[in-house]
Structure formats: structure tokens, C-alpha cells
Design a protein around this motif. Structure first.
Motif, short mmCIF file in Angstrom:
data_model
loop_
_atom_site.label_atom_id
_atom_site.label_comp_id
_atom_site.label_asym_id
_atom_site.label_seq_id
_atom_site.Cartn_x
_atom_site.Cartn_y
_atom_site.Cartn_z
N MET A 212 -21.95 -3.61 -25.47
CA MET A 212 -22.45 -2.29 -25.88
C MET A 212 -22.43 -1.29 -24.73
O MET A 212 -22.76 -1.64 -23.59
CB MET A 212 -23.87 -2.39 -26.43
N PRO A 213 -22.07 -0.05 -25.02
CA PRO A 213 -22.02 0.99 -23.97
C PRO A 213 -23.36 1.24 -23.27
O PRO A 213 -23.38 1.56 -22.08
CB PRO A 213 -21.58 2.25 -24.73
N HIS A 214 -24.48 1.05 -23.98
CA HIS A 214 -25.76 1.32 -23.33
C HIS A 214 -26.10 0.31 -22.24
O HIS A 214 -27.00 0.54 -21.44
CB HIS A 214 -26.90 1.46 -24.35
N LEU A 215 -25.34 -0.78 -22.16
CA LEU A 215 -25.54 -1.74 -21.06
C LEU A 215 -24.69 -1.41 -19.83
O LEU A 215 -24.90 -1.98 -18.77
CB LEU A 215 -25.20 -3.15 -21.55
N THR A 216 -23.77 -0.48 -19.97
CA THR A 216 -22.83 -0.17 -18.89
C THR A 216 -23.54 0.24 -17.60
O THR A 216 -23.20 -0.25 -16.52
CB THR A 216 -21.85 0.94 -19.33
N ALA A 217 -24.53 1.11 -17.69
CA ALA A 217 -25.24 1.56 -16.49
C ALA A 217 -25.91 0.40 -15.77
O ALA A 217 -25.92 0.34 -14.54
CB ALA A 217 -26.28 2.61 -16.86
N LEU A 218 -26.44 -0.51 -16.54
CA LEU A 218 -27.09 -1.68 -15.94
C LEU A 218 -26.07 -2.61 -15.30
O LEU A 218 -26.20 -2.99 -14.14
CB LEU A 218 -27.89 -2.42 -17.02
N LEU B 180 -29.05 -4.15 -7.52
CA LEU B 180 -30.43 -4.19 -8.00
C LEU B 180 -31.07 -5.58 -8.01
O LEU B 180 -32.28 -5.70 -7.89
CB LEU B 180 -30.50 -3.63 -9.42
N LEU B 181 -30.26 -6.62 -8.17
CA LEU B 181 -30.81 -7.96 -8.39
C LEU B 181 -30.90 -8.80 -7.12
O LEU B 181 -30.01 -8.78 -6.28
CB LEU B 181 -29.97 -8.71 -9.42
N ALA B 182 -31.96 -9.57 -7.05
CA ALA B 182 -32.15 -10.50 -5.94
C ALA B 182 -31.40 -11.80 -6.16
O ALA B 182 -31.11 -12.53 -5.21
CB ALA B 182 -33.64 -10.79 -5.75
N SER B 183 -31.10 -12.11 -7.43
CA SER B 183 -30.38 -13.33 -7.78
C SER B 183 -29.64 -13.07 -9.09
O SER B 183 -29.95 -12.12 -9.81
CB SER B 183 -31.34 -14.51 -7.92
N LEU C 268 -35.03 -0.82 -11.56
CA LEU C 268 -34.53 -1.81 -12.51
C LEU C 268 -35.41 -1.86 -13.76
O LEU C 268 -34.90 -1.94 -14.88
CB LEU C 268 -34.45 -3.20 -11.87
N GLN C 269 -36.71 -1.78 -13.60
CA GLN C 269 -37.60 -1.80 -14.75
C GLN C 269 -37.29 -0.63 -15.69
O GLN C 269 -37.27 -0.81 -16.91
CB GLN C 269 -39.07 -1.75 -14.33
N LYS C 270 -37.01 0.53 -15.15
CA LYS C 270 -36.66 1.68 -15.99
C LYS C 270 -35.35 1.42 -16.74
O LYS C 270 -35.25 1.72 -17.93
CB LYS C 270 -36.55 2.95 -15.15
#
Length: 100
Positions: free
Chosen positions: A70-76, A83-86, A20-22
Motif C-alpha cells: 500500500m502507498p501509505h506505507l511508503t513513507a515508513l 529509524l529502527l534499532a533492529s 517513528l511513533q507518529k
């Protein structure tokens, strides 16, 4: 100025923290180039390495809304459940001091 300030807090599952940090780090450069981005600063909590914090200022709500598409947020966004705990916590702020 009617700019928008937010603090976004993202908490990783311990086993996905590095991944997630990456992904989050990769958002900084492209986001800072977006129209309306005043600043976009990425932090990690000093006592909990699984907690990441974004401090953001945008020229307008419309600019922030455009950022979220934005497209660069799509992967996230496609991986947040894994990935997220909450859930992501977003706090909207209103500045009370003068801008220097």
C-alpha cells in the motif's frame, strides 16, 4: 476461517522514537479501511517506550500481501534503516481457540 494473524514488533532508536511513533500511528486509520483487514491494533510496550507492537488479523494471506504494497506505507518503508534499532520482527500465529 483461514485468516492470518501476525504480531509485528518494531523497535525505534531512542532518538527517533517520537518520529517513528507518529509514522506508525498514521498507518492505523488507512490500514483499517483496507480490504481484508479484520483488525489492526497498535501498542507500545509497557516497559520500553521504544518498542511498538502491531496485532493484526487479515482475512487472507493475499490481503496481508496487498497491505504490504500500500502507498501509505511508503513513507515508513523508505526510512526504516534510519529509524529502527533492529529489523522488524513479524510472528505468524495460528489460532487454537474458537472464534467468538
Amino acid at each position: 476461517m483461514n485468516h492470518v494473524t501476525i504480531i509485528g514488533t518494531v523497535t525505534a532508536k531512542p532518538e527517533t522514537r517520537v518520529e517513528l511513533q507518529k509514522l506508525l500511528s498514521a498507518q492505523v486509520g488507512p490500514t483499517r479501511q483496507e480490504t481484508g483487514c479484520i483488525n489492526y491494533d497498535f501498542h507500545v510496550d509497557a516497559t520500553d517506550p521504544c518498542v511498538f507492537v502491531f496485532y493484526e488479523n487479515w482475512r487472507s494471506q493475499q490481503d496481508l500481501d496487498a497491505h504490504m504494497d500500500m502507498p501509505h506505507l511508503t513513507a515508513l518503508f523508505s526510512q526504516v534503516d534510519r529509524l529502527l534499532a533492529s529489523p522488524v520482527n513479524i510472528r505468524y500465529l495460528k489460532m487454537h481457540s474458537e472464534i467468538m
